[in-house]
Structure formats: C-alpha cells, structure tokens
Design an enzyme around this catalytic site. Structure first.
Site, PDB file in Angstrom:
ATOM      1  N   ARG A 116       0.855  -1.183   0.000  1.00 27.61           N
ATOM      2  CA  ARG A 116       0.000   0.000   0.000  1.00 27.61           C
ATOM      3  C   ARG A 116       0.893   1.235   0.000  1.00 27.61           C
ATOM      4  O   ARG A 116       1.675   1.434   0.924  1.00 27.61           O
ATOM      5  CB  ARG A 116      -0.914  -0.008   1.235  1.00 27.61           C
ATOM      6  CG  ARG A 116      -1.743   1.245   1.324  1.00 27.61           C
ATOM      7  CD  ARG A 116      -2.696   1.289   2.507  1.00 27.61           C
ATOM      8  NE  ARG A 116      -3.282   2.618   2.518  1.00 27.61           N
ATOM      9  CZ  ARG A 116      -3.382   3.411   3.564  1.00 27.61           C
ATOM     10  NH1 ARG A 116      -2.994   2.990   4.766  1.00 27.61           N
ATOM     11  NH2 ARG A 116      -3.888   4.623   3.447  1.00 27.61           N
ATOM     12  N   HIS A 161      -3.061  10.954   0.636  1.00 27.94           N
ATOM     13  CA  HIS A 161      -2.493  10.727   1.974  1.00 27.94           C
ATOM     14  C   HIS A 161      -1.837  12.048   2.415  1.00 27.94           C
ATOM     15  O   HIS A 161      -0.648  12.111   2.699  1.00 27.94           O
ATOM     16  CB  HIS A 161      -1.505   9.559   1.946  1.00 27.94           C
ATOM     17  CG  HIS A 161      -1.256   8.921   3.287  1.00 27.94           C
ATOM     18  ND1 HIS A 161      -1.412   7.580   3.508  1.00 27.94           N
ATOM     19  CD2 HIS A 161      -0.859   9.442   4.471  1.00 27.94           C
ATOM     20  CE1 HIS A 161      -1.105   7.291   4.775  1.00 27.94           C
ATOM     21  NE2 HIS A 161      -0.764   8.415   5.382  1.00 27.94           N
ATOM     22  N   GLU A 206      -7.594   8.460   6.200  1.00 26.42           N
ATOM     23  CA  GLU A 206      -7.930   9.083   7.472  1.00 26.42           C
ATOM     24  C   GLU A 206      -8.486  10.502   7.348  1.00 26.42           C
ATOM     25  O   GLU A 206      -7.848  11.473   7.782  1.00 26.42           O
ATOM     26  CB  GLU A 206      -6.698   9.098   8.390  1.00 26.42           C
ATOM     27  CG  GLU A 206      -6.130   7.710   8.642  1.00 26.42           C
ATOM     28  CD  GLU A 206      -5.035   7.695   9.703  1.00 26.42           C
ATOM     29  OE1 GLU A 206      -4.590   8.769  10.122  1.00 26.42           O
ATOM     30  OE2 GLU A 206      -4.648   6.596  10.118  1.00 26.42           O
ATOM     31  N   ASN A 348      -7.607   1.916   9.713  1.00 32.74           N
ATOM     32  CA  ASN A 348      -6.300   2.123  10.342  1.00 32.74           C
ATOM     33  C   ASN A 348      -6.515   2.093  11.843  1.00 32.74           C
ATOM     34  O   ASN A 348      -7.318   2.875  12.368  1.00 32.74           O
ATOM     35  CB  ASN A 348      -5.701   3.483   9.965  1.00 32.74           C
ATOM     36  CG  ASN A 348      -5.270   3.531   8.509  1.00 32.74           C
ATOM     37  OD1 ASN A 348      -5.359   2.540   7.793  1.00 32.74           O
ATOM     38  ND2 ASN A 348      -4.786   4.687   8.074  1.00 32.74           N
ATOM     39  N   TYR A 350      -4.676   1.678  15.800  1.00 29.73           N
ATOM     40  CA  TYR A 350      -3.445   1.662  16.577  1.00 29.73           C
ATOM     41  C   TYR A 350      -3.674   1.482  18.073  1.00 29.73           C
ATOM     42  O   TYR A 350      -2.933   0.817  18.751  1.00 29.73           O
ATOM     43  CB  TYR A 350      -2.667   2.970  16.366  1.00 29.73           C
ATOM     44  CG  TYR A 350      -2.058   3.102  14.976  1.00 29.73           C
ATOM     45  CD1 TYR A 350      -0.772   2.666  14.737  1.00 29.73           C
ATOM     46  CD2 TYR A 350      -2.770   3.658  13.920  1.00 29.73           C
ATOM     47  CE1 TYR A 350      -0.199   2.778  13.473  1.00 29.73           C
ATOM     48  CE2 TYR A 350      -2.211   3.771  12.659  1.00 29.73           C
ATOM     49  CZ  TYR A 350      -0.923   3.328  12.440  1.00 29.73           C
ATOM     50  OH  TYR A 350      -0.361   3.424  11.199  1.00 29.73           O
ATOM     51  N   GLU A 416      -3.832  -0.132   7.987  1.00 34.23           N
ATOM     52  CA  GLU A 416      -2.655   0.251   8.782  1.00 34.23           C
ATOM     53  C   GLU A 416      -2.795  -0.299  10.183  1.00 34.23           C
ATOM     54  O   GLU A 416      -3.891  -0.255  10.769  1.00 34.23           O
ATOM     55  CB  GLU A 416      -2.509   1.774   8.930  1.00 34.23           C
ATOM     56  CG  GLU A 416      -1.860   2.467   7.786  1.00 34.23           C
ATOM     57  CD  GLU A 416      -1.733   3.973   8.018  1.00 34.23           C
ATOM     58  OE1 GLU A 416      -1.534   4.409   9.176  1.00 34.23           O
ATOM     59  OE2 GLU A 416      -1.848   4.712   7.027  1.00 34.23           O
TER      60      GLU A 416
HETATM   61  C1  PNW Z   1      -1.592   7.380  10.565  1.00 34.33           C
HETATM   62  N1  PNW Z   1      -2.634  10.522  16.180  1.00 34.33           N
HETATM   63  O1  PNW Z   1      -1.659   8.648  11.134  1.00 34.33           O
HETATM   64  C2  PNW Z   1      -1.183   7.699   9.152  1.00 34.33           C
HETATM   65  O2  PNW Z   1      -2.006   7.172   8.167  1.00 34.33           O
HETATM   66  C3  PNW Z   1       0.256   7.438   8.870  1.00 34.33           C
HETATM   67  O3  PNW Z   1       0.662   8.282   7.856  1.00 34.33           O
HETATM   68  C4  PNW Z   1       1.070   7.602  10.136  1.00 34.33           C
HETATM   69  O4  PNW Z   1       2.439   7.573   9.931  1.00 34.33           O
HETATM   70  C5  PNW Z   1       0.626   6.511  11.090  1.00 34.33           C
HETATM   71  O5  PNW Z   1      -0.769   6.589  11.329  1.00 34.33           O
HETATM   72  C6  PNW Z   1       1.329   6.518  12.436  1.00 34.33           C
HETATM   73  O6  PNW Z   1       1.038   7.679  13.129  1.00 34.33           O
HETATM   74  C7  PNW Z   1      -1.898   9.004  12.403  1.00 34.33           C
HETATM   75  O7  PNW Z   1      -1.982  11.518  16.560  1.00 34.33           O
HETATM   76  C8  PNW Z   1      -1.244  10.137  12.846  1.00 34.33           C
HETATM   77  O8  PNW Z   1      -3.519  10.003  16.901  1.00 34.33           O
HETATM   78  C9  PNW Z   1      -1.486  10.621  14.090  1.00 34.33           C
HETATM   79  C10 PNW Z   1      -2.396   9.985  14.901  1.00 34.33           C
HETATM   80  C11 PNW Z   1      -3.064   8.833  14.470  1.00 34.33           C
HETATM   81  C12 PNW Z   1      -2.800   8.350  13.195  1.00 34.33           C
END
Ligand code: PNW
Length: 548
Positions: A116, A161, A206, A348, A350, A416
């Site tokens: 991707r 992006h 996002e 995505n 995390y 992601e």
């Molecule tokens: C995603 N937060 O972004 C993006 O799609 C990527 O480009 C990035 O590198 C990756 O997650 C890791 O951060 C985020 O602050 C950026 O909560 C910031 C946040 C969450 C996702």
C-alpha cells in the site's frame, strides 16, 4: 487402520496442541487485565487473506522539488519551521523516489504480496489541476507499479495521503467546494494512467486526521485551527469528493479495470469505562459516531450524517447564536449519490481509549469536543509506545472490528496497524514483534470467533519514515533507516522476521511438540481443549462407521 483413519487419529493428537490458547502477549497489571480475553489463539487466516505493508508519498519519497513536482502543503508546513519536531522536513525522507527498487526488493524478501503506497498529487499535477500533467511524475509511479508487478506484488494505491498541492490550498483547499472537481480530475487521471494495474484504490487516508488535526487544531498541514466550524465544511467536501471519485470509477473504469474503490478511516477503539453504565455505553458509541460515523454513515449507510451528530450540532449551534447548524446538510439527491460509494472499508487502527460522559456544554466558542460531549482517557498502566498517543491495547482492534461489522456489514481491510519506538538504533525491536503478534492475533479472533469479514491486514510501516509533526523522532518501520546517511541505508529489524513468518504460515501455527500440553495458562484454554477432543472423538467414530 486405513489412511483416512490414520490421518484422523493423527489430527486428534495434533488438535489439542494447535488449538491451545496460550498466555497473553501483553498482561496489564490492573483491573482491566483479562487473561481469557487476551489469551493467544493459534490458527490460520482464510485462504487468500491479503498481507500487505504500507507507506505514503510524503513520508518516504523525498525529491520534494525534483523532475517538475509541485509544492505540497506538507512541503510548505515543514519548511516554514516551527511546525515539526526538530524542524524536520520530508525533503529527502527515505529517498524512495530514487530507491524504490530497493524498497520493492525488501518487500519481496519479506514474502509480501501486496504493497500500500500513495500517489503524491502535486508530483503528477504540480498545481493540482489538469493544466499541467507532469509526465516525469507519472513515469515514477508507472515504474514503481511495474517493479512491484515484476516481483509479484500487487499495488493498493491511496490517492490522498495528506500532501495536497499548495496551489489548491492557496484557493481554500478542502474548505473550497471547487476541490471536488479538482479531486475528481486527479482521481480520473490516476485511473487512466495506472488503473489497468491497480486492483485496489483508497480515495482518502484518514479523513478525520485531515479534518481535525489539519483544520481543527492546526497540528498538521495546512495548520488551520477552526474547530467547530471549518472542520465540518472540510469533511463535507471530502465526502463529496470521495463519492464523486467512486462514481467516476464505477461508471467508466470498473468494467474495464475490474478494481475496487474504498476509503480508509482511522479510529481508536472506544470502550465504555463502565460497561454496565448506559451513559458510558452511549458516550462510547457517540464517540465512534463522531469519529467513524461522520464519514461512514453517509458512505456505507444512508447517505447522511449520523443522527446523533445532526441533533447535537444543531442544538448547540442554536444555543451559540448560529442561524443554522454548523454541520452542513446533504440534499436528498446528494444522500442518494453518497450512499453505497465504497467497495470496502479500510481501517487504520493503533490504540484504544475509555469513554465517559461529560456535562453538556453549549457555550461559545463552538468546538468539536463540545459537540461530541465525551470524555476520553487511557489507563496509565497500558504500555506506551514511542508516540505518546499510542497505548498498546491489542483487544481494542478486535472490538472495533466487531463494531464496524455490526454497523456497516462490509468487507474490511486493515490498511494500517503498527507501533512506534523512539528514535533509537534498535534492530531487535521486541515491542514491535510483540505488538504485531498480539494485534494480528486479535484480528484472527475477530474473523474466527466473531465472524467478522476481514479480508486483509497491512502493517505500518515498511520503513522508518517522516512521522508528520513528530518528524524523525518516532520510528514505525520494520526496516531501520539511517536518516543521517545521505544514502539512507535500510536495515531489517527483527520484526521483519516475525511478520514474514506470520505471512508464510498465513497465521499462527504452533510448533508441534511430542510432549502433551498439560499446562493451561488461561481460563478459556481447557474448554477449547476439551472441545477439540470431543470433535476429534466424533470424527473418529464417524470415520469408523463410514469406512466399515
Ligand atoms: C496514521 N494521532 O496517522 C497515518 O495514516 C500514517 O501516515 C502515520 O504515519 C501513522 O498513522 C502513524 O502515526 C496518524 O496523533 C497520525 O492520533 C497521528 C495519529 C493517528 C494516526
């Protein structure tokens, strides 16, 4: 005993080992610890499950002004200073513009079958419009796609992006509705030039981050802080742009190119702090509606914003003295046009938050958080990664997959998932190895135990790269990149081996041991074990009857 019986008896001996749950990879020393929930599940993903890894143009390419590329909002935002940690920029980044063949070789070595990446809009259209198509930029992506295909790797391409052409920002960017036409022109150009070789398109990465961090708090480019007003206009134009680009593909390119067009949304999982308290349950749901529903309700449900957003923003707008709601309205025709405009849901994911209610606040100035009216917080005992916002909570991804499935009933691709470390030279990246195993295991549970239709998983990221406002101070890569060396050498971290093994096994296969498994480490393990035994015995009896 014939061959069939022998096979069955042998599998009886194996199943208790293969199906056995094991100790959780992460154990929380607090009241939220739940060994049964967190127990490890052995098993494999459905056949054809897609294993991928991701990057994005501004974060890896560099070559910010080479071969006719136009300026992007991230070029401007990082170069003007004061916006990014250490004043880092993506001017060179991983230099993937020049080193893409090396990157593809890394993917090949890992056994990746999908990649991707995103297209930089100003690299192909320097001023954002069709007035000037930069053939050198087109050639770069053609070469990358060809190199991927030569190595049997299928491209999943993100159109946006975050690196908007600065020239379009100069006329209002996402807040100006003329962007819808420009975005559609850009998307169509990409379908025309690359579409015969691209089976997956992601229109936006996002939109919540683009909207909130870019236009609400100004933490990301273009650095605008108009929380409560502009954000809703920006979101409105993004949804319309998405729908338009989907229709363009659907009407003109789908039959010829046979691809799929979806959108990727991010969300922390949001868990009610007290799952027996209806206020907390409502707060968690409201939070997800304001985060996912904002985009997903119009696109995947009924063409319109979630009811809870419409009522909350309208009543607060009135109390704040606005003559109409700060949330724009879709006409009936627009709702019809929005509805059903995605072939898949890109997620995505995390981290996770707890949610609780906050008292209603209708005061001025208006703001998204007041509109949403949810208090979110984390458990301080959760392990933190290299990014302050990223608490490691594997079970959150399973819960949010279930939530998405229950709301939208669509095929989901995890586009992601990954974890950061601080800027240290560390090849044995234990935290990342554990994170991937634990989170991917939760995706497996969502598929196997909850029946969620997850079709693919994408690890963020192939390489350490430019982590937006954090610059190079946080590393998400499975390959270490030395940003002090002009050659930007890449070195595989140990997580590469962990991920490659998961890909090769299509999941988690427990090493077969000849010693019987007698130690149960979780409450759920014995029941699964007994079930497997019972299943085995039934199989054996049946096969005996059948072969007699
Ligand atoms: C995603 N937060 O972004 C993006 O799609 C990527 O480009 C990035 O590198 C990756 O997650 C890791 O951060 C985020 O602050 C950026 O909560 C910031 C946040 C969450 C996702």
């Amino acid at each position: 005993m014939d061959l069939l019986q022998m096979t069955l008896v042998f599998s009886c001996l194996l199943i208790p080992v293969i199906g056995l749950d094991e100790e959780p990879e992460f154990v929380y020393p607090d009241r939220f610890n739940d060994p049964e929930r967190d127990a490890f599940l052995y098993g494999t993903f459905p056949e054809g499950f897609i294993w991928s890894s991701a990057t994005s143009s501004y974060q890896i390419e560099g070559a910010w002004n080479e071969d006719g590329k136009g300026e992007s909002i991230w070029d401007r935002f990082s170069q003007e200073g004061g916006n990014v940690e250490n004043n880092d920029t993506g001017d060179v980044a991983c230099d993937s513009y020049h080193k893409y063949k090396e990157d593809v070789a890394l993917m090949k070595a890992m056994g990746l079958k999908y990649y991707r990446f995103s297209i930089s809009w100003p690299r192909v259209l320097p001023d954002g419009t069709l007035n000037n198509v930069n053939e050198a930029g087109i050639a770069y992506y053609n070469n990358l796609i060809d190199e991927l295909r030569l190595n049997d790797i299928t491209p999943m391409v993100t159109l946006y992006h975050w690196d908007l052409p600065q020239a379009l920002q100069d006329v209002g960017g996402w807040a100006n509705e003329t962007i819808i036409d420009h975005y559609n022109d850009y998307a169509e150009l990409c379908y025309q030039r690359f579409g015969s070789r691209v089976p997956f398109w992601i229109t936006f990465n996002e939109p919540w981050i683009v909207t909130l961090l870019g236009h609400g708090v100004g933490y990301f480019a273009p650095g605008i802080s108009e929380d409560g007003t502009t954000i809703y206009v920006v979101a409105h134009n993004i949804i319309k742009s998405h729908a338009r680009a989907w229709h363009t593909y659907n009407d003109t390119y789908r039959q010829l190119q046979n691809g799929q067009v979806g959108i990727t949304m991010n969300s922390d999982h949001v868990e009610p702090y007290d799952s027996t308290n209806q206020d907390h349950i409502d707060a968690a749901d409201r939070c997800l509606q304001f985060h996912f529903g904002w985009w997903a309700n119009p696109i995947f449900k009924n063409g319109d914003y979630p009811e809870v957003m419409k009522t909350s923003i309208a009543s607060k707008s009135a109390a704040q003295g606005f003559t109409k709601s700060r949330l724009p309205e879709f006409t009936e025709e627009e709702k019809e046009y929005n509805r059903g405009t995605a072939d898949f849901f890109g997620l995505n994911q995390y981290t996770t938050l707890y949610a609780n209610n906050t008292p209603d606040d209708e005061s001025n100035p208006p703001g998204y958080l007041k509109d949403r009216n949810v208090l979110t917080f984390v458990d301080e005992d959760w392990e933190t990664a290299g990014s302050s916002w990223l608490k490691i909570v594997p079970w959150g991804i399973r819960n949010i997959l279930k939530w998405i499935d229950s709301q939208y009933h669509v095929p989901i691709y995890v586009t992601e998932n990954g974890v950061s470390t601080h800027d240290v030279y560390e090849l044995d990246d234990v935290i990342r190895q554990k994170y991937y195993r634990a989170y991917i295991n939760e995706v497996l549970k969502a598929i196997k135990l909850d029946g969620v239709d997850v079709r693919g998983y994408t690890a963020w990221s192939l390489l350490d790269n430019f982590e937006w406002a954090s610059g190079y101070s946080e590393r998400f890569g499975m390959h270490y990149v030395d940003f002090n060396d002009p050659e930007r050498p890449r070195t595989a971290k140990e997580s590469v081996n962990v991920y490659s093994k998961i890909i090769a096994d299509n999941g988690f296969i427990k090493e077969v041991s000849t010693t019987p498994a007698t130690q149960y480490t979780t409450a759920s393990a014995p029941s699964i074990n007994i079930l497997s035994h019972i299943t085995c015995i039934c199989f054996c009896i049946l096969s005996n009857v059948w072969t007699q």
